[in-house]
Design a protein around this motif. Structure first.
Motif, short mmCIF file in Angstrom:
data_model
loop_
_atom_site.label_atom_id
_atom_site.label_comp_id
_atom_site.label_asym_id
_atom_site.label_seq_id
_atom_site.Cartn_x
_atom_site.Cartn_y
_atom_site.Cartn_z
N ARG A 14 -3.80 1.32 -3.17
CA ARG A 14 -4.35 2.34 -2.28
C ARG A 14 -3.68 3.70 -2.48
NH1 ARG A 14 -6.01 -2.81 -1.85
NH2 ARG A 14 -7.44 -3.24 -0.11
N TYR A 22 0.85 -1.18 0.00
CA TYR A 22 0.00 0.00 0.00
C TYR A 22 0.89 1.23 0.00
CZ TYR A 22 -4.11 -2.85 1.45
OH TYR A 22 -5.13 -3.76 1.52
N ASP A 50 -10.72 4.24 5.99
CA ASP A 50 -9.57 4.19 6.91
C ASP A 50 -9.01 5.57 7.19
OD1 ASP A 50 -8.16 0.95 6.05
OD2 ASP A 50 -9.47 1.58 7.69
C1 LIG Z 1 -6.01 -1.99 9.97
C2 LIG Z 1 -5.31 -2.00 8.67
O1 LIG Z 1 -4.35 -1.30 8.46
C3 LIG Z 1 -5.84 -2.81 7.55
O2 LIG Z 1 -6.82 -3.72 7.97
C4 LIG Z 1 -6.43 -1.85 6.54
O3 LIG Z 1 -7.55 -1.24 7.15
C5 LIG Z 1 -6.83 -2.58 5.28
O4 LIG Z 1 -7.22 -1.63 4.32
P1 LIG Z 1 -8.10 -2.10 3.06
O5 LIG Z 1 -9.47 -2.33 3.57
O6 LIG Z 1 -7.97 -0.95 2.09
O7 LIG Z 1 -7.45 -3.35 2.54
#
Ligand SMILES: CC(=O)[C@@H](O)[C@H](O)COP(=O)(O)O
Ligand SMILES: Cc1ncc(C[n+]2csc(CCOP(=O)(O)OP(=O)(O)O)c2C)c(N)n1
Ligand SMILES: [Mg+2]
Length: 653
Positions: free
Chosen positions: A427, A399, A434
Motif C-alpha cells: 500500500r 502497510y 480508504d
Molecule cells: C479498516 C482497515 O484499516 C483495514 O480494513 C483496511 O481498510 C484494509 O485495507 P485494504 O483494503 O487495502 O487491505
C-alpha cells in the motif's frame, strides 16, 4: 418526515424518518428492534453496491442504536476505534441517503471524520486511539465543568495494541483530584480481520465463558423480565457482580467493569448503558457481538466479508472470473513462500494483516515461521530486531501507513543496530477508497533519512520480486515498497536474481541528447517505482530520456551525474510525497556533486488526498502520463519559461 430516498427500499419506514439521533430518541423502546432490522438492511444494501467494510458494521447495529438512544449525542461524545464499523452511526446521524457515495471521491468517508459530521467526534482509521481521545474529551469536560460524557467503542482486535493499555492506565486514575467520566465499550466479536491472536483473546474468552456469572444473569433476567423487580435486580446485580466474577484486568486499571453482555440485545444494552451513563468515574462495558450479525454469509465467514468489493447479497461474494493480473501483494506472498523454501532462516511477521499482506499461503505452509502479532506494529518491528540479533532473517510485512506507528522502533531497535530486517511495505502511495488515513505517501521520506536504512522502489511485478530477494540478501535494514493492486502486468521471472545494488538503469534515451543539445532542451526523467511506466509514456511525447532508478538509497549517484552531464533539465517522479522524497535525494546528490542542472520534482503534494479512485487521484496529482508531460512542458518547454543555458559547474566538464 424526510423524503423517501428512491434508493432505499420502502421497508425502511422507521429509518426513513430518522435524520438525526433526536428523531431516534423519539421512538419507543419497542420500535427499536424494527429499526435495527432496517439499519442492518440498509448497511447490507449499500455496501453490496459500493463495497466497503461489511461484517464489522453488521455487528454494531444494535450497539449504535442503543448509544444514540441513551446518550445525548453529539453533546455526549462517541469515539469509534478504527471507525470501520461506523456505517450504522453514519446512517443514523444524517448520512443515510449519502451511503451510495461511500468512499467515493466527493462522497462520505469510510471512517469517522470531524469535518464530515459533528457526530464524528474524533477522526479514526488507525486503530487503538479511541480510549486516549475519549479520555482527553472526558478530562476537558471536567476541567470546563461540563456534564458531557465520553464513550470509546473499541474492538477486541484494537485492544491488542499497546496504545490502548497506555490509555487505560492513564484514564483509570484521577489527575489532580479529577477523575474522567469515560466509558470504554469493548466490542468483543472474537475477531480481528483474521481470527484474533494473543493471550488477551484467551482472557476475553475466559471472561465471556464465565459460567456462573452468565447462568446467574440469564436465570434472573428470564424470571424478572418486564417486572418492576427487573429494575431492582438489575441494580442489585451491578453491586453484587463482583461476588460472582473475579476482578478483571480492567478493574485493576481502575475501571468499573460490567459484562460480558449480549451486544445485540437491546433489552440488555439500553438499561445497562442508562446505568453506566449516570455513574461517575471510569466505566468499562464488555459486550459480546458477532461480526457479520444478521447476514448468514458474513456470519459464516467474517474474514471474507470484512471489506468486500461490490457483490450480490443474494448470492454472496463470487470468485472473480476475469484472468486478473497478479497484484503486488500476491507477488510478495509468492516470493515469501519461495524464499522461505530456499532460506530456513526466513521468518515473517504481520501486525494483524495476514490477508491484506498476502500471507495466508505462507501461514499454511510455514506455521512455525509465521507470526501474527496482533495490532502491534511497534512490537512487530522490535520483535523482528530480536529475531535478527539471533541470525534469523525476518520479513516485516506491513502497510506503509501502519509502519508510521513504529517509527522509533525502526530507527532505535533496528537501523541503529544495523539489523537485517526486511520491511515489505505494501500500500505504498495512494490507496484509493480508504483515503488519507491509509495513504502510504511518506515512507520514502521517513525511511531514507535513517542511517543504515536502504530503500528500494521496484517499478513492476518482476522487479518487485527481485527487489525483495535483493533486500533479503542485504546485511542491514531494507524497505521495499509497492502499491495496492496490480502493476503493468510484467512477466514475473521465477528465478530470483539480485538487482545490482544501488544501481538504476536507463530505459530510454532522448534523441535530443544525441543531437548535442541543438533545438529542444534535453530532458531526462528519473522515475522511482511504478511511475516508471507513465514516465515512459510521457517521454515518448517529450522525446525525453527515462531512467528507472530502482533505489532511493543508496541512490545511483553516478547515473544522476551522467544524466546531469548529458541533459539540460531533470525531472523526478515518485508515488510518494515530494517533500523529502526521492526527488529531494536526487537534488541532494546533484548539489553534493556540484551540478546546477534544473530539476522538476513530481510527486504527491503537501496535502491530504481524500478517498477516491486511485487512477483518477493520481491524474489529479499530475502523476499520470498526461500530467507528467504537461508539467514538463509547462516547466521547461514553453517559451514563457525556456530552460536557461545551464552554467555548468566544474563537475560538468
Ligand atoms: C479498516 C482497515 O484499516 C483495514 O480494513 C483496511 O481498510 C484494509 O485495507 P485494504 O483494503 O487495502 O487491505
Ligand atoms: C494501527 C492499525 N493497524 C492495523 C489496522 C488494520 N485493521 C483495520 S480493522 C482491523 C481489525 C480490528 O479488529 P477489531 O478492533 O476487533 O474490530 P472488528 O473488525 O472486529 O469490529 C485491523 C487490523 C488499522 N486500522 N490500524
Ligand atoms: Mg473484533
Amino acid at each position: 418526515m424526510s423524503e423517501t430516498n428512491q434508493n432505499t427500499p420502502a421497508s425502511q419506514t422507521l429509518l426513513n424518518a430518522i435524520d438525526s439521533p433526536a428523531d431516534l430518541r423519539r421512538l419507543s423502546r419497542s420500535q427499536l428492534p424494527q429499526l435495527a432490522d432496517e439499519v442492518r438492511a440498509h448497511v447490507l444494501n449499500s455496501v453490496s453496491k459500493t463495497g466497503g467494510h461489511l461484517s464489522s458494521n453488521l455487528g454494531t447495529v444494535e450497539l449504535t442504536i442503543a448509544l444514540h438512544y441513551v446518550y445525548d449525542t453529539p453533546r455526549d461524545r462517541l469515539v469509534w476505534d478504527v471507525g470501520h464499523q461506523t456505517y450504522p452511526h453514519k446512517i443514523l446521524t444524517g448520512r443515510r441517503d449519502a451511503m451510495p457515495t461511500l468512499r467515493q471521491q466527493g462522497g462520505i468517508s469510510g471512517f469517522p471524520r470531524r469535518d464530515e459530521s459533528e457526530y464524528d467526534t474524533f477522526g479514526t482509521a488507525h486503530s487503538s486511539t479511541s480510549i486516549s481521545a475519549a479520555h482527553g474529551m472526558a478530562m476537558a469536560a471536567k476541567l470546563k465543568g461540563e456534564s458531557r460524557r465520553a464513550v470509546a467503542i473499541i474492538g477486541d482486535g484494537a485492544m491488542t495494541a499497546g496504545m490502548a493499555f497506555e490509555a487505560l492506565n492513564n484514564a483509570g486514575v484521577a489527575h489532580g483530584g479529577l477523575l474522567g467520566d469515560v466509558l470504554v465499550i469493548l466490542n468483543d466479536n472474537d475477531m480481528s480481520i483474521s481470527p484474533p491472536v494473543g493471550a488477551l483473546n484467551k482472557y476475553f474468552t475466559r471472561l465471556m465463558s464465565g459460567k456462573f456469572y452468565a447462568a446467574a444473569r440469564e436465570g434472573a433476567k428470564s424470571v424478572l423480565k418486564n417486572t418492576p423487580l427487573y429494575e431492582f435486580a438489575r441494580r442489585f446485580e451491578e453491586h453484587t457482580k463482583g461476588m460472582f466474577v473475579p476482578g478483571t484486568i480492567f478493574e485493576e486499571f481502575g475501571f468499573n467493569y460490567v459484562g460480558p453482555i449480549d451486544g445485540h440485545d437491546l433489552d440488555a444494552l439500553i438499561p445497562t448503558l442508562e446505568n453506566l451513563r449516570d455513574r461517575k468515574g471510569p466505566q468499562f462495558l464488555h459486550l459480546v457481538t458477532r461480526k457479520g450479525q444478521g447476514y448468514k454469509l458474513a456470519e459464516a465467514d467474517p474474514v471474507k466479508y470484512h471489506g468486500p468489493t461490490p457483490f450480490n447479497p443474494a448470492e454472496g461474494i463470487k470468485p472473480s472470473t476475469a484472468p486478473a493480473k497478479k497484484t503486488f501483494t500476491q507477488v510478495f506472498g509468492d516470493w515469501l513462500c519461495d524464499m522461505a523454501e530456499a532460506d530456513a532462516k526466513l521468518v515473517a511477521i504481520t501486525p494483524a494483516m495476514r490477508e491484506g499482506s498476502g500471507m495466508v499461503e505462507f501461514h499454511k505452509r510455514f506455521p512455525t515461521r509465521y507470526y501474527d502479532v496482533g495490532i502491534a506494529e511497534q512490537h512487530a518491528v522490535t520483535f523482528a530486531g530480536g529475531l535478527a540479533c539471533e541470525g534469523m532473517k525476518p520479513v516485516v510485512a506491513i502497510y506503509s501507513t501502519f509502519l508510521q506507528r513504529a517509527y522509533d522502533q525502526v530507527i532505535h531497535d533496528v537501523a541503529l543496530q544495523n539489523l537485517p530486517v526486511l520491511f515489505a511495505l505494501d500500500r505504498a502511495g495512494l490507496v484509493g477508497a480508504d483515503g488519507a488515513t491509509h495513504a502510504g505517501n511518506y515512507d520514502i521520506a521517513f525511511t531514507r533519512c535513517i542511517p543504515n536504512m536502504s530503500v528500494l522502489t521496484p517499478a513492476d511485478e518482476n522487479e518487485c520480486r527481485q527487489a525483495l530477494y535483493t533486500g533479503h540478501l542485504h546485511d542491514g535494514p531494507v524497505t521495499v515498497r509497492y502499491p495496492r493492486g496490480a502493476g503493468v502486468g510484467a512477466e514475473i521471472k521465477k528465478a530470483m536474481v539480485a538487482l545490482p545494488w544501488g544501481k538504476g538503469e536507463v530505459r530510454r534515451r532522448s534523441s535530443a541528447s544525441q543531437a548535442n543539445g541543438r533545438g529542444a532542451p534535453r530532458i531526462a526523467i528519473l522515475a522511482f517505482g511504478t511511475l516508471l511506466y507513465p514516465a515512459l509514456k510521457a517521454a515518448e511525447a517529450l522525446d525525453a530520456s527515462v531512467a528507472n532508478m530502482r533505489f532511493v538509497k543508496p541512490l545511483d549517484a553516478e547515473l544522476v551525474a551522467e544524466l546531469a552531464r548529458t541533459h539540460d533539465a531533470l525531472v523526478t517522479v515518485e508515488d510518494g510525497c515530494v517533500m523529502g522524497g526521492a526527488g529531494s535525494a536526487v537534488i541532494e546528490s546533484l548539489q553534493a556533486q556540484g551540478f546546477t542542472v534544473p530539476v522538476l520534482q513530481l510527486g504527491l503534494p503537501d496535502e491530504y488526498i481524500e478517498h477516491g479512485e486511485p487512477g483518477k487521484l493520481m491524474a489529479q496529482c499530475g502523476l499520470d502520463a498526461a500530467g507528467i508531460e504537461r508539467s514538463v512542458r509547462d516547466r521547461f518547454l514553453t517559451t514563457a519559461a525556456p530552460v536557461a543555458p545551464v552554467l555548468r559547474s566544474v563537475a560538468n566538464t
